[in-house]
Design a protein around this motif. Structure first.
Motif, mmCIF file in Angstrom:
data_model
loop_
_atom_site.group_PDB
_atom_site.id
_atom_site.type_symbol
_atom_site.label_atom_id
_atom_site.label_comp_id
_atom_site.label_asym_id
_atom_site.label_seq_id
_atom_site.Cartn_x
_atom_site.Cartn_y
_atom_site.Cartn_z
ATOM 1 N N ILE A 26 6.763 19.899 -39.324
ATOM 2 C CA ILE A 26 6.923 21.341 -39.533
ATOM 3 C C ILE A 26 6.037 21.799 -40.691
ATOM 4 N N VAL B 135 2.510 22.277 -39.615
ATOM 5 C CA VAL B 135 2.260 23.533 -38.883
ATOM 6 C C VAL B 135 1.931 24.642 -39.876
ATOM 7 N N GLY B 136 2.684 24.674 -40.974
ATOM 8 C CA GLY B 136 2.432 25.684 -41.997
ATOM 9 C C GLY B 136 1.153 25.433 -42.760
ATOM 10 N N ARG C 110 0.647 31.508 -40.689
ATOM 11 C CA ARG C 110 1.824 31.452 -39.823
ATOM 12 C C ARG C 110 3.097 31.743 -40.601
ATOM 13 N N ILE C 111 3.162 31.212 -41.833
ATOM 14 C CA ILE C 111 4.348 31.465 -42.666
ATOM 15 C C ILE C 111 4.414 32.959 -42.983
ATOM 16 N N HIS D 186 3.194 35.336 -41.264
ATOM 17 C CA HIS D 186 3.556 36.069 -40.045
ATOM 18 C C HIS D 186 5.073 36.083 -39.860
ATOM 19 N N GLY D 187 5.707 34.921 -40.081
ATOM 20 C CA GLY D 187 7.168 34.846 -39.973
ATOM 21 C C GLY D 187 7.828 35.853 -40.908
ATOM 22 N N LEU D 188 7.364 35.864 -42.170
ATOM 23 C CA LEU D 188 7.952 36.779 -43.152
ATOM 24 C C LEU D 188 7.725 38.232 -42.749
ATOM 25 N N VAL E 240 7.414 39.475 -39.680
ATOM 26 C CA VAL E 240 8.316 39.853 -38.584
ATOM 27 C C VAL E 240 9.717 40.092 -39.135
ATOM 28 N N GLY E 241 10.160 39.165 -40.011
ATOM 29 C CA GLY E 241 11.480 39.338 -40.622
ATOM 30 C C GLY E 241 11.570 40.671 -41.346
ATOM 31 N N LEU E 242 10.533 40.974 -42.106
ATOM 32 C CA LEU E 242 10.503 42.224 -42.878
ATOM 33 C C LEU E 242 10.578 43.440 -41.959
ATOM 34 N N ILE F 74 11.738 43.738 -38.894
ATOM 35 C CA ILE F 74 13.053 43.911 -38.254
ATOM 36 C C ILE F 74 14.067 44.439 -39.268
ATOM 37 N N VAL G 33 10.411 43.131 -31.980
ATOM 38 C CA VAL G 33 10.372 41.711 -31.628
ATOM 39 C C VAL G 33 9.402 41.480 -30.467
ATOM 40 N N PHE H 172 0.797 37.764 -33.621
ATOM 41 C CA PHE H 172 0.130 37.160 -34.774
ATOM 42 C C PHE H 172 -1.042 38.001 -35.277
#
Lengths: 444, 444
Positions: free
Chosen positions: B41, B44-45, B51-52, B54-56, B58-60, B62, B93, B98
């Motif tokens: 894992i 991947v980061g 990528r990390i 991008h995750g943050l 999307v979280g932000l 939403i 969502v 990306f």
């Protein structure tokens, strides 16, 4: 003199024709355009008629769900709130894909992820509601925290290669979890609404999967098989065609790939698509894994298909090298070429036959029987060719002229072990997926 | 004698160790597994830290939408029905991708398709409702007909290549149209609900697009540029490395590609990824078209990038052919190779330099300046090599031994026009996208 402005805008200029003459011309060009677009659309359908069927299937599934959940008793009484049926329609549109594998993968992902995320979302709702009973800001912080964390972690997880088959599930998980946690701050009959929506999504998924499988199903497994078989066949076609083109000709070769004589031989161009088929093969193999119940049984060796595809592509690169020798400005005198022609032709025709049999074996799922004979023959020819190359006396020749045919000979020698590798991989595939024994052996 | 049954199930067999000894071992193996998964894992980061981010992001997005539409005044009063805010979350969502290009493409498609389909759906609702006022079955038939037709036609249209950029829009069109037409058989305040949902979807799209663009944006255009530049550079690395490996060596070459000595030279393997990069280049170019405002302005020639990529791949196939000459069982005597070594080395190093300069030109968007000099030098070397090949006397040689280096020489001669084509395509790209003139020319 007339100024440019007084001549009016260019669009009104009527080319000296009365306006009633112009209209048909305009209409004609419009008709031409419509005709051309129509022909293109027709071609999309003709290229693969399953596309038309797919359109009808999606239409049918949506209509079925609409009528079922909104008009037909007792299904339209199924939900406590009338509008939950639209989640079934949404599910159908989002998960209904061209192939069974893709639809099944998305459908199962959707059902599992929705149920799991909804359960967790209801849990978070209860935590947030109980811990901060009358504190609006507190609820917002608790729910905001969980939504942010889940969104960020699950989005990052979508990049992990091992989770690729569950990519859609992860997306739906974020979606459902956020929607459920947030909407918790809403109606009293919250849990009923969530349950109804899950039920609706499951009904939608089931309708999509059933329609997809029951009406003219498109199996990814079958498509992958056909693609692999077709690619092997294309290499065989090239090799069989190559011997005729390269050796039976006189002094002349076209200088450019666009030359007339080569364009008329599609079998010499067919292998080009093999060079770039990697990504479609891998996508198909990944999707085919969802098609358990397809005629291959539970654990079909899809990875072996990808391996055969990769070896085929390795061989296609060598064929690309062979193909480049059509374009050399100098060619060896026919007298030199004729010395190596016999064995080269033999290799081409035996490897070509071997490849074509391998292709038909993969396509019909029958064990290949005479492939090894062809490969042995091509090995013998390759040995003879090596000896021949050692024996040719070089005094009278020019290096630049004789190198292309000699290099062709060496590449052909190099192609033989390549074909053998493909054959071994297909034999392994035949063993792993229990290819049937051909009738010709059993019959007298 | 103990029967197999009385020995207990195999899983309980404790290998003669007391159970308190076994636990740490089991835990250790579990720890190992957890450690391995964690390392994967982490990789991947590490491979792409975006990528990390991008995750943050999307979280932000939403969380922002959740708080905005459910907790913050006056936005939570925006909708007549409280639950319509979840459509914004769903939109985020589904469309947050990306890269900026993909997000913009999906967002614009979603907004346009939703609005259009909702308007049509409301129209159909009115027709069905008015023409068959109290006839339930009649309504079902009218709506069923429209839903089926729209679903079937739009699904088929998704296969038309020209409509590929609007694929997502077509899907959303079917979705919204069906949902709106069907749910028409519902509440009285129907049009308000539809309007609220469209508003909610637009808010969601805007939040997703703004977060995607404003926080560490990932531009497809930039990624495509880097990919093309990197691919060109890889070919340059191969050519520069090849001369050292092929000509400066003694008699020995490893027989297999897996041989130790070649595995230690990553520059000889780097080009392999160029062979299969077609689909990712095309996808990126298609998505980059949505990124109008990126530093290139409105009409950036993305197609030209794809063209450069295709020419690079053509060249990579030739390099694959060159690479295969590492693996021939016989090699020419060093004495023969040394005859052609000078000019071959010259071609390799000049084309290598040219490619590296082209790569840096594409990457930095600067006009290439000395590429033509390198290409001219390599052309001269290629001419000299041709003359040399014509002059070598062949009496003392064995054809099978001298063919590989001679073929290498011919392929190198063939590589030069390939590189020239790439250079011309990059020059055209430099003209079309207004590459800047490098400072080194201006400075004294």
């Amino acid at each position: 003199m007339m100024s440019p402005e007084s001549a009016g805008p260019i669009t009104n200029y009527n080319y000296g024709l009365p306006s009633e003459w112009r209209k048909p011309l305009l209409r004609q060009s419009l008709d031409n355009k419509v005709y051309r677009v129509a022909r293109k659309i027709k071609k999309v359908g003709q290229d693969d008629p399953r596309r038309i069927v797919h359109g009808l299937k999606v239409g049918l599934a949506i209509t079925l769900a609409s009528l079922l959940l909104f008009y037909i008793e007792p299904f339209n009484k199924l939900f406590h709130q009338g509008q939950n049926g639209i989640w079934a329609i949404m599910t159908i549109v989002l998960i209904f894909e061209f192939s069974v594998g893709a639809t099944l993968g998305k459908g199962l992902n959707r059902m599992a992820a929705t149920s799991l995320a909804a359960a967790l979302g209801v849990g978070i709702h209860n935590i947030a509601f109980r811990s901060t009973r009358n504190n609006n800001a507190g609820q917002a912080v608790v729910i905001g925290f969980f939504v942010f964390t889940t969104g960020a972690i699950c989005t990052f997880m979508r990049f992990i290669p091992a989770l690729k088959p569950y990519d859609y599930g992860l997306m739906i998980f974020i979606l459902t979890f956020s929607m459920v946690s947030v909407s918790s701050y809403g109606p009293e009959d919250f849990e009923t609404v969530v349950r109804d929506r899950i039920l609706s999504i499951i009904i939608g998924s089931v309708i999509a999967i059933v329609v997809c499988i029951c009406i003219c199903p498109v199996w990814n497994g079958e498509d992958l098989q056909n693609l692999i078989a077709k690619n092997i066949e294309k290499l065989g076609n090239f090799l069989e065609g190559f011997k005729g083109e390269y050796f039976h000709k006189g002094e002349y070769f076209p200088n450019s790939e666009d030359g007339q004589s080569l364009d008329n031989k599609p079998f010499l161009k067919g292998y080009k698509s093999v060079l770039t088929s990697k990504s479609s093969e891998e996508t198909m193999a990944n999707l085919a894994r969802w098609e358990w119940q397809y005629r291959f049984g539970f654990k079909h060796p899809w990875k072996q298909y990808v391996k055969v595809g990769a070896l085929t592509r390795e061989c296609a690169y060598k064929i690309e090298a062979l193909n480049s020798y059509f374009n050399f400005e100098f060619q060896a005198p026919y007298e030199f070429r004729s010395k190596i022609q016999g064995q080269c032709t033999q290799i081409c025709s035996e490897t070509g036959k071997a490849l074509k049999e391998l292709a038909s074996a993969v396509k019909t799922m029958t064990k290949p029987t005479s492939v090894n004979i062809h490969i042995e023959k091509s090995k013998v020819a390759s040995l003879k060719l090596k000896l021949l190359l050692d024996m040719i006396l070089l005094e009278d020749y020019n290096l630049r002229e004789i190198t292309p045919p000699a290099a062709v000979a060496l590449i052909l020698i190099d192609v033989v072990p390549c074909i053998e590798k493909i054959a071994n991989a297909v034999h392994e595939l035949a063993y792993l997926s229990h290819f049937k024994t051909p009738d010709s052996i059993v019959s007298p």
